[in-house]
Design a protein around this motif. Structure first.
Motif, PDB file in Angstrom:
ATOM      1  N   VAL A  58       0.856  -1.188   0.000  1.00  0.00           N
ATOM      2  CA  VAL A  58       0.000   0.000   0.000  1.00  0.00           C
ATOM      3  C   VAL A  58       0.889   1.234   0.000  1.00  0.00           C
ATOM      4  O   VAL A  58       1.820   1.341   0.785  1.00  0.00           O
ATOM      5  CB  VAL A  58      -0.912  -0.010   1.247  1.00  0.00           C
ATOM      6  CG1 VAL A  58      -1.719   1.261   1.302  1.00  0.00           C
ATOM      7  CG2 VAL A  58      -1.826  -1.207   1.213  1.00  0.00           C
ATOM      8  N   GLU A  59       0.593   2.161  -0.901  1.00  0.00           N
ATOM      9  CA  GLU A  59       1.420   3.366  -0.986  1.00  0.00           C
ATOM     10  C   GLU A  59       0.696   4.584  -0.464  1.00  0.00           C
ATOM     11  O   GLU A  59       1.270   5.640  -0.306  1.00  0.00           O
ATOM     12  CB  GLU A  59       1.828   3.603  -2.440  1.00  0.00           C
ATOM     13  CG  GLU A  59       2.648   2.442  -2.963  1.00  0.00           C
ATOM     14  CD  GLU A  59       3.101   2.655  -4.385  1.00  0.00           C
ATOM     15  OE1 GLU A  59       3.243   3.811  -4.777  1.00  0.00           O
ATOM     16  OE2 GLU A  59       3.309   1.651  -5.084  1.00  0.00           O
ATOM     17  N   ASP A  60      -0.592   4.439  -0.192  1.00  0.00           N
ATOM     18  CA  ASP A  60      -1.394   5.577   0.244  1.00  0.00           C
ATOM     19  C   ASP A  60      -1.788   5.348   1.697  1.00  0.00           C
ATOM     20  O   ASP A  60      -2.451   4.372   2.033  1.00  0.00           O
ATOM     21  CB  ASP A  60      -2.623   5.649  -0.666  1.00  0.00           C
ATOM     22  CG  ASP A  60      -3.563   6.753  -0.232  1.00  0.00           C
ATOM     23  OD1 ASP A  60      -3.114   7.603   0.558  1.00  0.00           O
ATOM     24  OD2 ASP A  60      -4.720   6.743  -0.668  1.00  0.00           O
ATOM     25  N   ALA A  61      -1.350   6.268   2.563  1.00  0.00           N
ATOM     26  CA  ALA A  61      -1.545   6.060   4.005  1.00  0.00           C
ATOM     27  C   ALA A  61      -3.019   5.921   4.364  1.00  0.00           C
ATOM     28  O   ALA A  61      -3.391   5.133   5.227  1.00  0.00           O
ATOM     29  CB  ALA A  61      -0.917   7.215   4.781  1.00  0.00           C
ATOM     30  N   ALA A  62      -3.873   6.691   3.675  1.00  0.00           N
ATOM     31  CA  ALA A  62      -5.292   6.665   4.047  1.00  0.00           C
ATOM     32  C   ALA A  62      -5.886   5.272   3.847  1.00  0.00           C
ATOM     33  O   ALA A  62      -6.831   4.880   4.523  1.00  0.00           O
ATOM     34  CB  ALA A  62      -6.049   7.698   3.225  1.00  0.00           C
ATOM     35  N   ARG A  63      -5.298   4.521   2.899  1.00  0.00           N
ATOM     36  CA  ARG A  63      -5.873   3.203   2.636  1.00  0.00           C
ATOM     37  C   ARG A  63      -5.446   2.165   3.664  1.00  0.00           C
ATOM     38  O   ARG A  63      -5.939   1.051   3.666  1.00  0.00           O
ATOM     39  CB  ARG A  63      -5.486   2.748   1.224  1.00  0.00           C
ATOM     40  CG  ARG A  63      -6.341   3.453   0.187  1.00  0.00           C
ATOM     41  CD  ARG A  63      -5.864   3.161  -1.203  1.00  0.00           C
ATOM     42  NE  ARG A  63      -5.748   1.740  -1.445  1.00  0.00           N
ATOM     43  CZ  ARG A  63      -4.957   1.219  -2.366  1.00  0.00           C
ATOM     44  NH1 ARG A  63      -4.208   2.006  -3.088  1.00  0.00           N
ATOM     45  NH2 ARG A  63      -4.903  -0.074  -2.541  1.00  0.00           N
ATOM     46  N   GLU A  66      -4.374  10.248   7.999  1.00  0.00           N
ATOM     47  CA  GLU A  66      -4.701  11.208   6.942  1.00  0.00           C
ATOM     48  C   GLU A  66      -3.574  12.217   6.733  1.00  0.00           C
ATOM     49  O   GLU A  66      -3.449  12.792   5.666  1.00  0.00           O
ATOM     50  CB  GLU A  66      -5.993  11.955   7.298  1.00  0.00           C
ATOM     51  CG  GLU A  66      -7.231  11.197   6.876  1.00  0.00           C
ATOM     52  CD  GLU A  66      -8.496  11.863   7.348  1.00  0.00           C
ATOM     53  OE1 GLU A  66      -8.421  12.953   7.944  1.00  0.00           O
ATOM     54  OE2 GLU A  66      -9.564  11.267   7.128  1.00  0.00           O
ATOM     55  N   LEU A 100       2.625  11.143   5.368  1.00  0.00           N
ATOM     56  CA  LEU A 100       3.166  10.931   4.034  1.00  0.00           C
ATOM     57  C   LEU A 100       4.088   9.722   4.106  1.00  0.00           C
ATOM     58  O   LEU A 100       5.017   9.697   4.904  1.00  0.00           O
ATOM     59  CB  LEU A 100       3.953  12.160   3.582  1.00  0.00           C
ATOM     60  CG  LEU A 100       3.086  13.318   3.098  1.00  0.00           C
ATOM     61  CD1 LEU A 100       3.958  14.511   2.763  1.00  0.00           C
ATOM     62  CD2 LEU A 100       2.267  12.900   1.886  1.00  0.00           C
ATOM     63  N   PRO A 102       6.297   2.138   0.233  1.00  0.00           N
ATOM     64  CA  PRO A 102       5.076   1.327   0.347  1.00  0.00           C
ATOM     65  C   PRO A 102       5.117   0.453   1.603  1.00  0.00           C
ATOM     66  O   PRO A 102       6.181   0.026   2.041  1.00  0.00           O
ATOM     67  CB  PRO A 102       5.108   0.457  -0.902  1.00  0.00           C
ATOM     68  CG  PRO A 102       6.081   1.073  -1.809  1.00  0.00           C
ATOM     69  CD  PRO A 102       7.029   1.874  -1.005  1.00  0.00           C
TER      70      PRO A 102
END
Lengths: 444, 240
Positions: A210-215, A278, A281, A285
């Protein structure tokens, strides 16, 4: 079927070796999670979990609600389950196994949300009838026993129950008969309950990087629910826990979560986690998540309010947590007075809720400038868009010789304070020292 | 004037008011501590369930002294929390304690821009927050409208400080008050409130209020520097 046969039938078959140790870890994680519902959790490796729920029925608003919550929770974690409800552990295991093979007898309980899907038997007196319809393959018999049973024409448990016990003991062994008696509740069935670990460390491998923290939140929620169960089983709460985001090649991003008061409410933990994630950064990943919590604090179960209300202070501590998670701990605070003559040290930021105040003789301004602001002096009078009217003073403040010359200390002050009124109708708190006039506060 | 029963029913609702009379507030207001002001506010005090927009001409006129009696009441008598979002300067604990605010129920949040508005929204969600003071100099119309919608759902008293330049902009706040100094040479301790918007029509003449001041204005020491001895002793110690 042998593996070679399977490959012959389905060449694209991908084969994984069964990892019993990992299965056991998953079972233990589920046991922690189940701590939300009861503290009496028993592991039956490799694939069964027993929960003693008699004491929890009332708390969760009835057996249907409890079952629905347990099964929804399991489904949310992606487990396919076969549940059964019975007065004895062995009967529950057998009913569940029968449910798995689709041969469960008709339960006698009331039909609810999960109504007919869950074999159930709520009364010990109904146990005999409920077990009678079960096929014999749920009993985990040895091959020799199974052959012998087939030999005397027994097809379901009911057939066995009709036979005299002494004869059964002679033909199938005493152990088999006592197992049967335990299932019926005629003999005690002592089992060792699961001992919840002293410190919590639960990891979750993400199916994809996962590269997006929110996910990450969705995956982390699962760990939070396990943590909440572990805490509930120990009647404790945490004020601090840590989520470790593990990247590839061993690097880790730690994410510390802090709470205003001990908690084990998963929604509250997730809320704080959401604010943190949220704003995060990611450097790289994330491959897996680890939730670590040590040092839980005792937190007795909350008594419901008389009229279902929530205590006001709890609402504010939730607010404090959310604000701190997003804005940073230093930016959310209370103030307290400090017994100190130097004005800049008489007001200190403290943890929310621990502010306290003593009053000081003499006028004090509502706002204090972080740094005194120099004022021009003309004809002996301080100026701020025109001469200032001095209304009260001087109030001599002379203190602080002990930290004079130290770094980051207020140092020694010798000041005469005045209340001043400006041409623009501002009420100011000014002082004069050896260096001249300074504005120090506003009486807003 | 004869009105049909249906119309009378509509007119008796708290969220409907006639342009020529002061509105009846759904919730009783919080007494401001100033009788002259209470008489001019719908609900007989600072209204809950809506933004109160305060537009001081500049800092230090007495805009906080105006609120302190109501805040002290909420904090000490109602045992509710007072939350400050993005205050312009650090609040000074001895003064707030002296004004009667229970510091154990005071929360201060430093935030800027969108974070400040977000913090306001969270404070309005929370149970137990009696008053919210927010300084949102950059808030645009949509932020204010969102806050007003949240305010309508809560029982919190909300004071929103905005720069005086915002007087000309339209605002969804049902109560807007401009704060200035009373412009009379011999009466300069008073503050003049301009009720530019309220339910029931704006007030044409500014309302002059006597605030609690650190010292009476009559103590004015006009002219020469204070005490010569003080000045001497200070310079003497500086030389030593």
């Amino acid at each position: 079927m042998r593996l070679a046969d399977a490959w012959a039938l389905l060449p694209e078959l991908s084969v994984q070796e069964r990892d019993l140790a990992r299965e056991l870890r998953h079972l233990e994680s589920l046991a922690c999670w189940a701590g939300s519902f009861t503290s009496e959790v028993l592991l039956v490796p490799p694939d069964a979990l027993l929960l003693e729920v008699q004491g929890s029925i009332r708390l969760f608003g009835g057996i249907e609600m409890l079952l629905a919550r347990i099964l929804d929770g399991l489904a949310a974690q992606g487990y396919a389950t076969n549940a059964a409800l019975a007065p004895t552990p062995r009967a529950a295991l057998w009913l569940a196994a029968a449910g798995a093979s689709g041969k469960a007898g008709e339960g006698r309980g009331c039909a609810g949300v999960y109504g007919t899907r869950i074999p159930r038997c709520l009364q010990a007196t109904d146990l005999r009838d409920a077990l009678a319809l079960l096929p014999l393959d749920v009993l985990e018999l040895e091959a020799a026993q199974r052959r012998r049973l087939a030999g005397f024409g027994a097809r379901c448990v009911g057939d066995l129950l009709r036979l005299p016990r002494s004869g059964l003991a002679r033909r199938l062994g005493v152990e088999f008969v006592s197992t049967l008696a335990q299932a019926l509740g005629e003999m005690p069935d002592p089992r060792e309950r699961y001992r919840f670990p002293d410190t919590f460390r639960e990891s979750l491998e993400l199916p994809a990087r996962v590269e997006d923290a929110a996910r990450l939140l969705f995956a982390a929620q699962r760990l939070v629910h396990v943590l909440s169960g572990w805490l509930a089983a120990r009647s404790s709460g945490i004020v601090r826990c840590e989520l470790l985001l593990e990247h590839e090649r061993g690097s880790v991003t730690p994410l510390e979560l802090a709470f205003a008061a001990a908690t084990r409410d998963p929604e509250r933990i997730v809320r704080v986690l959401r604010e943190r994630l949220e704003r995060l950064l990611l450097r790289a990943p994330v491959a897996s998540l680890v939730l670590v919590a040590a040092a839980p604090e005792p937190l007795p179960g909350r008594e419901g309010g008389f009229f279902g209300e929530v205590a006001a202070s709890e609402g504010v501590s939730l607010l404090v947590e959310r604000l701190r998670a997003r804005l940073g701990e230093v930016n959310v605070h209370a103030i307290a007075t400090c017994p100190e003559h130097r004005p800049e040290l008489a007001s200190v930021p403290v943890l929310p809720g621990s502010g306290s105040g003593i009053t000081v003789p003499g006028p004090r301004p509502c706002w204090l400038l972080p740094q005194p602001q120099p004022l021009v002096e003309i004809a002996g009078r301080p100026q701020r868009n025109g001469p200032l009217n001095l209304l009260a003073g001087p109030e001599r403040i002379e203190s602080g010789w002990w930290d004079a010359g130290e770094e980051n200390a207020a140092g020694e002050v010798r000041r005469d304070y005045f209340v001043a009124f400006s041409r623009q109708r501002e009420w100011l708190w000014i002082f004069r020292d050896a260096d001249g006039w300074f504005l120090h506060g506003l009486f807003a | 004037m004869a009105t049909s029963p249906a119309l009378a029913e509509v007119l008796s609702r708290s969220d409907v008011w006639r342009g020529d009379s002061l509105a009846q507030a759904a919730l009783p207001g919080v007494p401001s501590g100033f009788a002259a002001l209470d008489a001019e506010l719908p609900g007989g005090g600072w209204p809950r369930g809506g933004l109160v927009e305060l537009l001081p001409a500049r800092q230090g006129l007495g805009e906080m002294s105006l609120l302190m009696p109501a805040l002290a009441r909420i904090s000490s008598a109602e045992m509710s929390w007072v939350v400050c979002v993005a205050p312009p300067l650090p609040p000074y604990a001895p003064a707030w304690a002296a004004a009667g605010i229970a510091l154990s129920r005071l929360l201060i949040t430093r935030a800027v821009g969108g974070d400040a508005a977000w913090a306001c929204a969270r404070a309005l969600d929370a149970d137990g927050v009696g008053a919210l003071l927010a300084w949102l100099p950059e808030a645009d119309a949509s932020t204010l409208r969102r806050l007003q919608l949240l305010a309508e759902k809560s029982r919190t008293l909300i004071f929103l400080f905005r720069p005086a330049a915002a007087i000309r902009e339209s605002s969804p706040a049902p109560l807007r008050i401009g704060i200035g100094a009373a412009n009379q040479a011999n009466d300069c301790g008073r503050v003049a409130l301009r009720l530019i918007k309220r339910r029931g029509g704006a007030l044409d003449t500014p309302l002059e209020i006597d605030l609690a001041r650190p010292v009476p204005i009559s103590h004015a020491v006009a002219g020469p520097p204070p005490s010569a001895t003080a000045a001497r002793s200070l310079s003497a110690t500086a030389a030593a």
